[in-house]
Each structure stands twice: as C-alpha cells, then as structure tokens.
Design a protein around this motif. Sequence first.
Motif, PDB file in Angstrom:
ATOM      1  N   GLU A 135       0.819  -1.213   0.000  1.00 14.75           N
ATOM      2  CA  GLU A 135       0.000   0.000   0.000  1.00 14.75           C
ATOM      3  C   GLU A 135       0.855   1.266   0.000  1.00 14.75           C
ATOM      4  N   GLN A 136       2.041   1.201   0.570  1.00  9.80           N
ATOM      5  CA  GLN A 136       2.923   2.360   0.631  1.00  9.80           C
ATOM      6  C   GLN A 136       3.878   2.446  -0.552  1.00  9.80           C
ATOM      7  N   ALA A 137       3.814   1.464  -1.478  1.00  7.67           N
ATOM      8  CA  ALA A 137       4.751   1.427  -2.601  1.00  7.67           C
ATOM      9  C   ALA A 137       4.325   2.424  -3.670  1.00  7.67           C
ATOM     10  N   ASP A 138       5.310   3.086  -4.240  1.00  6.14           N
ATOM     11  CA  ASP A 138       5.087   3.938  -5.398  1.00  6.14           C
ATOM     12  C   ASP A 138       5.323   3.179  -6.705  1.00  6.14           C
ATOM     13  N   ILE A 139       6.230   2.218  -6.671  1.00  7.07           N
ATOM     14  CA  ILE A 139       6.550   1.396  -7.841  1.00  7.07           C
ATOM     15  C   ILE A 139       6.741  -0.042  -7.359  1.00  7.07           C
ATOM     16  N   LEU A 140       6.195  -1.006  -8.119  1.00  6.63           N
ATOM     17  CA  LEU A 140       6.361  -2.422  -7.788  1.00  6.63           C
ATOM     18  C   LEU A 140       7.161  -3.095  -8.898  1.00  6.63           C
ATOM     19  N   VAL A 141       8.217  -3.818  -8.491  1.00  6.20           N
ATOM     20  CA  VAL A 141       9.068  -4.563  -9.428  1.00  6.20           C
ATOM     21  C   VAL A 141       8.930  -6.052  -9.107  1.00  6.20           C
ATOM     22  N   ILE A 142       8.501  -6.817 -10.110  1.00  2.71           N
ATOM     23  CA  ILE A 142       8.370  -8.278  -9.958  1.00  2.71           C
ATOM     24  C   ILE A 142       9.437  -8.932 -10.819  1.00  2.71           C
ATOM     25  N   LYS A 143      10.245  -9.800 -10.193  1.00  2.08           N
ATOM     26  CA  LYS A 143      11.375 -10.421 -10.880  1.00  2.08           C
ATOM     27  C   LYS A 143      11.195 -11.933 -10.912  1.00  2.08           C
TER      28      LYS A 143
END
Length: 618
Positions: free
Chosen positions: A93-101
């Motif tokens: 909820e606090q993330a501005d950008i999500l990176v999935i690897k």
Amino acid sequence: MSIHIVALGSECPGGVGPGEEAMSQGQLQGGLLWSYLGRGAVAGPGDLDSSVSNPAFMEYTSRVFGDVAVVVRDCPSWDLLDSDWTSVRSVLEQADILVIKYSVNDKLAFQQVRNGYAPRLRPLLRHWGVPVILVAVGARLNDEGPPCTCPLCASDWSSCVPHSEGLQLSRDLGATYLELPSLNHVFVGRYFGSVLEYFMIQCLKQKAKERPEKRRGNKLNEPHPPHLEQPARLPPIRVGESSFSQDLQWLLERGVQFADVAFYAGDSGKELGWAHAAVLCAVSPYFRQLLLGPKARERPTSRCVCRERDGAPHSLLSTWDGAIDDMPQTDGHLAGRLSRLVVKDPLLCLCLWETLMFLYRGAWEWEHLQEALAEKLKNSLAVAQLMERVRSFLGRDKGLRDTPNARAAQLGPQSLVNLFNSPLYSDVIFMVQGSVLPAHRAVLVARCDVMAAMFSGKYAEARSRVVPIHGVSSDTFLSFLEYLYTDTCCPASVLQAMAVLVCAEMYQVKRLQHLCEVCVCAYLQSMPSRELASTGISVIRLLRRAKCHNAEQLYIWLLHFIANNYLIFSHKPDFLELSEEEREQVERLRWPSRGYLQELSEYQQRRRKLRKSRCLVM
C-alpha cells in the motif's frame, strides 16, 4: 521527497525456499535493483512505517536525481504472501513502484507466481494504480545450440519460461515487460534503468501535484490531459484436445480394410485379430525385427524368456511357416501383402486385443493396461508375467517403467514419428510439385476423414499407388503430413502457417487449422510496432484469406488486431479493401478511440492558448 520501491521475487534460478534466509549481503549486491542503484546504495531501514517491518524484506536506500531518496524493500521469497499476507499488503500500500522479478530458467517458480500469487495481486494493483515492472532475467537454455530468442521455439519450454508466457503475465497484471539476458551495466542501466527512471519521474510529478501549497503559481485553471484507456484484450484462439490416441484406436477397431498383419493362436490355429504393420513397426522394435528381418535367421526372441519343460527358450511370436497369401481386399482396391503371425504364449493369446490397444494408443498408458489385464485374467502373477512380455515388445527394462524419462520417450503422439516421410511399409506415394512423399494409408485414414473417404471409396486414389496433389506446395503438404503423423505443427513464418491452414481446411482437419491460427497470431503479436508498420505482410489480405477458408477465430482476432493498431493499418493502402461492415467494426473497436483523439486535440489547443496568454502577460 522520496520514492518507495517494493521488489518481489528472485532473479536467480531456484529463488529462496521456505525456511531459508531472505537474502545475504553478497546476493543483495548482485541483485537487479542494487546493481542499478550502484555504489550509493546503503543497506538499512528506510523511512517506511516501522510497524510493518518484516525481516523477510531486505531494506536499502539510495539517492537519485541529486536529492531524491529511494527506499527499496526487496523480498525474494513468495512464501511470505502465504505466511504474512497482512504485512505484505501494508508494504504494498505504501509502494510507489512495484518490481516483480523471475528467472527464465526457473519455470516451476514462474508457474507458482502466475497461478498462485498473480491472481491475488491483480485486483489490488488495479485498485491502487501502482505502476508495475515485470522483469525476466537470464538467457534461455538450449542444449542443441546457443540460447534461442524465438517466441515460438519449443526447444527449451520444458525448463525455461518462454517469451509468450511472460508477456501474457505482464498483460494480466497491467505491467511493463522487460527481458534482461544478464545483469551487466548495459541491460540494467540502459534498459531497466530507463524504464524505472520514467516511472520515478511520473511518481515525482504526481506527488508534486498532491502538494499544491509548495508549488509556485498554483493554477486552478490548468487543463488536464485526457485519460487513455488500455486497448481491448485480443480474443483467444481455442484449440481442441488432441484425438491422436482415439484415431489410432479407431484404426485398430474399424480399419480392417487396411490391415496387413493377422494373428493366429499357436495351439488351435484360430484367428485372433488384425493389425497394421506400419503402426506395429513404428511402436515396437520387436515387431520391426519380426516383420522386416529375414524369416529364417533373424527370428526375434523376447527378453522376457519363457522356458518349456526341457529348458529351451522360445519366442512369444513367430511368422507363419506356410505360404503367405495376398491380403483380401474389397473390389477396386489395391491388394496388400499379408503377414501372418503365430502367437505361442497362452497369456498373450487371451489378452492380445488389450495389448494391441495399448500399443496403438502410444504405448504409455501402463496403468490402464494393467487394470485391463487384471480384470480379464483375475490373477496377479499372470498379470505381472504378461506385463513383462509387453515391455519386451518395447525393449524396456522393468526398472525404467516409472521414470519420467521412460514416460517421455513413450508419449502417444510421438509413436509414429519414425514413419513420417519414410518408405518403411509405405503403400502410397504423393507427387507434389515433383517431390516424392511416401505415406501410409492406414495412418492417413485414421487421422483424416477426407483421406478416409478418398482411399476407401470408389475413387482413382483408392486403386493407385501414386497419388498426385495439385494446388499445394511440397513444403506445405509435408507440414500437413507431419501433423497427421506427430500431432504437432510449427510453421516457419506467417505465410507458411496460412498455407498449412488452407491445406488443413481443404482436408477438413479442424485442429490443425486452429493450431495454424495460433501460430499466425503469435507471429503477428511478437512484431514490434515499427516492424509491423514496415513489414511486407498484408494483414488485411490475411483477414480476407481467413474469411475465405472458414478460419472464424483468426478472422475475428485479426479484426481486433487491426483495431488495436489502428494508427498503423489505417494509413496503409490495403485498408480500403475492408468491407463496410468490417470497417464499421474496426472503427467501433479502434484504439485510440475517436473520442480520445478529439479530447487530446482540444487539450493541446487549450495548452497552446494558455501558453500564448502567459507570453503576452510576461
């Protein structure tokens, strides 16, 4: 001002399993985000709320664009979503950008993410509107040569994640998809870094808009750009299940007209059944040696040797000692050579039908064979003995029957691969553009209804050994025959796939037609916009051919594809070849829509007027 980035998944094959440590310092410094941040990254907690702190997340900070703080929370283990979902959700909820690897060489971990965790994240990401970057790391393995990047190559699909599956997952999540063959400075800095910096800049702009009191000259009348919706999802191409085993079962049950092997009981001389030498030789090396070897010197002996009272071994089957007659056929058809086999083993005499059915269906359904034998013999010892004799037909050891390699070697659709384009027991020759293509009537009749009518009816093809084929190239017809024998199809290009589709429609093989539709869609979808605009392939003419040859699924898909790439195809001359109804449908589905372009034009006009007014004031 700061940017919070949350990273999920591992770029290393194998990832982090349950109960293992989250990530060591050395692994962290070799990771994707740490490699991008460079020497300025410092391991340690950032400014996130400490109440949601979790030891499974590795936290580190850095600075970009001079004075912008970047706080990264990296979790390589997906198991945390099961064990502590509440904490993970608070972090997201606090993330501005999500990176999935993920690693392209860890297909099992990718399938767990796609089937288990992606459905849980999808509704939350759509609700929050967080930008997502899906990164595939690593070069796909290929034992036969260098790593292959073709999106349709299946040489490494058993262990590696293909390009199409990663692209589909990114569409499901609404993510930006990237492939990085390695984590060097070129791929990390230039490709991954440019995408990440773009989203960071957009994030900073959005945060600046949310703080109007600190903006200089806050204008309430500032025009807002129109919102561009995502293009509509392309309709799926549905392919029916394979009927390969059922077709060969039908051949055994009803294809007596094309049978050329007869079985007789050794004690009574009673006829036990009929079969086809081509199928038996393709599946079983025992039958290949029995039917093709010299009758006197190369008589095969089963590896499961049965001994008579005097201790002398004897084979399970033998050829007929008397004269061999020609096989009787109905009037107007070619007479085939009849091979007569004597079944010496009494257990095999009782269960010959079940054994032949097992061989015809691909020689891999061992459990079904054992159940059928147990139901008929009612004796576990006899069932075990007969199972060993069946294994001897296939040249297999007892200890290999349950191993994955042994099962993979006995897959049903691959049982006739040795007969494809082979003169072994060939009874028909196709002449296509001067090329000679041998084939087997039994296989063709079982796999294709048009071929069954052609070779079974009162036609010239039923009475001739050489059959000319017109209107089809030799490569196309060879690909068509390859499907009949192997149940697979892999055309080399869009035009080749369309040619095989036309041939499949000519011979009414629906599943092959659907496979060709999938190949055409995959090739077109893998083309970047620049290549799509400059390619010599006319998608409009592909649409015409799809409609002409009853490829309904491909026809509908191409209409949506043209609509989704409207700005590319509308400027091509062949766009005028669309019918009025097709053009109306494309205009209705077009992306971007007319309404958006009108709003964009009005927005640009307002911006120009606003700039002119500011210049006059200054």
